[in-house]
Design an enzyme around this catalytic site. Structure first.
Site, PDB file in Angstrom:
ATOM      1  N   SER A 252      50.333  60.954  85.844  1.00 30.43           N
ATOM      2  CA  SER A 252      51.143  62.285  85.343  1.00 30.43           C
ATOM      3  C   SER A 252      52.603  62.300  86.255  1.00 30.43           C
ATOM      4  O   SER A 252      53.280  61.231  86.242  1.00 30.43           O
ATOM      5  CB  SER A 252      50.485  63.458  85.709  1.00 30.43           C
ATOM      6  OG  SER A 252      50.936  64.604  84.712  1.00 30.43           O
ATOM      7  N   HIS A 393      44.609  64.663  79.102  1.00 36.55           N
ATOM      8  CA  HIS A 393      45.548  64.252  80.052  1.00 36.55           C
ATOM      9  C   HIS A 393      44.689  64.063  81.275  1.00 36.55           C
ATOM     10  O   HIS A 393      44.195  64.787  81.964  1.00 36.55           O
ATOM     11  CB  HIS A 393      46.392  65.480  80.510  1.00 36.55           C
ATOM     12  CG  HIS A 393      47.592  65.134  81.366  1.00 36.55           C
ATOM     13  ND1 HIS A 393      48.644  64.240  81.273  1.00 36.55           N
ATOM     14  CD2 HIS A 393      47.760  65.735  82.574  1.00 36.55           C
ATOM     15  CE1 HIS A 393      49.176  64.238  82.376  1.00 36.55           C
ATOM     16  NE2 HIS A 393      48.793  65.367  83.206  1.00 36.55           N
TER      17      HIS A 393
HETATM   18  C1  GTR Z   1      52.771  69.293  84.092  1.00 36.65           C
HETATM   19  C2  GTR Z   1      54.224  68.722  83.982  1.00 36.65           C
HETATM   20  C3  GTR Z   1      54.172  67.199  83.320  1.00 36.65           C
HETATM   21  C4  GTR Z   1      53.099  66.346  84.259  1.00 36.65           C
HETATM   22  C5  GTR Z   1      51.906  67.160  84.643  1.00 36.65           C
HETATM   23  C6  GTR Z   1      51.127  66.985  85.930  1.00 36.65           C
HETATM   24  O1  GTR Z   1      52.785  70.564  84.007  1.00 36.65           O
HETATM   25  O2  GTR Z   1      54.875  69.627  82.765  1.00 36.65           O
HETATM   26  O3  GTR Z   1      55.313  66.510  83.353  1.00 36.65           O
HETATM   27  O4  GTR Z   1      53.846  65.744  85.183  1.00 36.65           O
HETATM   28  O5  GTR Z   1      52.258  68.542  85.194  1.00 36.65           O
HETATM   29  O6  GTR Z   1      51.784  66.149  86.871  1.00 36.65           O
HETATM   30  O7  GTR Z   1      50.045  66.934  85.907  1.00 36.65           O
END
Ligand code: GTR
Length: 413
Positions: A252, A393
């Protein structure tokens, strides 16, 4: 959604409809600013690669501090048997400004006990503190040297966090395959909140008289990436580790970080981005999922000030994220996506990896073997690797299985 943002107003809504993506034109990674097309590997190395790096420095991630002259470190725990005897645990304090009174990061390492000679390493920063990556009670719950941010560091530095990120690290799987696993808490370098700068590494490198960030200065992602390079500095001194075979990885926001670290620091031999999305592997010009404006509004401390100027004009960026991937060439790079992670735009992550292919081919590799985006669970392990798996995610055992196969294939061991 961050407080204060209203959907349908500014910033632009996230789009999840392929039919609304619209047409976009990617900058050609092989077309230099002077209008010439790169024809040779030497031109890429000597001219175009440095030109693209400068563009990312100026317009997005910022310019980082150079490698410090001195490297001070201390191995605080050595040869502690861990993971039921399968691995040795090592904890290393690395001082970041050349003085032991200053900021430090703590690197946690698992090494296979049966290793014969130096082992390749998988290195990445973690979100929850080193004690979060494994339930191993021997891992120090490091008090970070920084003032706690609003609910950020303080809540993490407790025993309740032990093992919370274990499924994301797979220490046993990695060491059983004969590799070392290395990680540090990202907040040791830059606390991830809007007021984190003051307690980050960055002010320690202000020029004489400087009191604030310049528009092209580094910010959180630049600082985390810099921390990865400092971990690698240490690895070059540790005879049990093969510093020529270090895969840098991250998930991420830390996947964005791993790409930027690997783009800048050519000592990293493999670069792995997991669900890195906007500002990472995903194409910014593809209007799908998170946008530049959204990310800059929610997380203004991640990228430099100049990047905010592109909130409404993504088409005028002199690069797109395929050129970040191209900076890793000819070294192996792996992009991992997850089906339910639409915010990160899996298709945009694949298309970006694919668009780096001409650079990889120019440099004599097989580039990205897949012509089209592969189906779920059909990993591609060419020099540009890619997979998309089911689920959310996250970093899962499936992701790690692919990273390990990819490492073994490209390291030849
Ligand atoms: C989210 C962000 C993403 C990603 C994520 C993370 O809120 O919008 O770009 O980086 O966080 O790092 O878990």
């Amino acid at each position: 959604m961050a407080a204060g943002l209203v959907f349908g107003q500014s910033p632009r809504d996230a789009n999840y409809d392929e039919s609304k993506v619209g047409a976009y034109r990617l900058p050609n990674p092989l077309l230099m600013a002077n209008g010439q097309t790169v024809q040779t590997a030497a031109q890429w190395r000597g001219q175009r690669r440095p030109e693209i790096l400068r563009l990312f420095n100026n317009h997005m991630y910022g310019k980082s501090a150079p490698k410090p002259d001195r490297l001070d470190y201390e191995v605080t725990t050595r040869a502690a048997r861990a993971l039921d005897g399968a691995a040795n645990r090592r904890e290393v304090t690395i001082w970041l400004t050349g003085k032991k009174s200053g900021p430090a990061m703590r690197l946690l390492l698992y090494l296979p006990t049966n290793a014969k000679g130096p082992v390749p390493v998988f290195l990445g920063p973690n979100f929850g503190g080193n004690h979060a990556i494994n339930a191993d009670p021997g891992i120090t719950i490091a008090k970070t040297w920084m003032r706690p941010g609003p609910g950020v560091e303080a809540s993490k530095a407790t025993a309740a966090g032990r093992g919370k990120e274990a499924s994301r690290w797979q220490a046993e799987m990695v060491t059983k395959q004969g590799y070392a696993l290395a990680t540090f808490y990202y907040g040791d370098v830059f606390p991830d909140h809007k007021d984190g700068l003051a307690d980050s590494i960055i002010p320690h490198f202000y020029r004489p008289g400087q009191t604030a960030q310049e528009p092209d200065d580094w910010n959180a992602i630049g600082a985390w990436a810099w921390g990865l390079s400092r971990a690698l500095d240490y690895m070059e001194k540790d005879k049990d580790l093969d510093a020529k075979r270090v895969a840098v990885l991250g998930h991420s926001r830390l996947g964005k970080t791993a790409l930027w670290a690997g783009a800048q620091d050519e000592r990293f031999s493999i670069v792995i981005s997991n669900d890195s999305g906007e500002g990472g592997a995903a194409l910014s010009r593809r209007y799908f999922g998170e946008t530049i404006e959204r990310i800059n509004t929610s997380f203004p401390w991640w990228f430099n000030k100049n990047y905010k100027g592109y909130n409404q004009r993504v088409d005028s960026l002199p690069f797109d994220q395929h050129m970040l991937i191209a900076l890793v060439a000819p070294r192996p790079v792996y992009v991992a996506s997850a089906q339910e992670d639409q915010w990160a735009d899996p298709r945009g992550e694949f298309l970006s990896a694919k668009a780096a292919d001409p650079v990889y081919r120019l440099l004599g590799t097989d580039g990205m073997a897949a012509k089209e985006m592969p189906a779920i669970h059909q990993p591609v392990h060419s020099t540009i690797g890619y997979h998309i798996r089911t689920g959310k995610h996250d970093v899962t055992a499936y992701d790690w299985e692919q990273f390990l196969v990819f490492g073994k294939k490209h390291w030849g061991r």
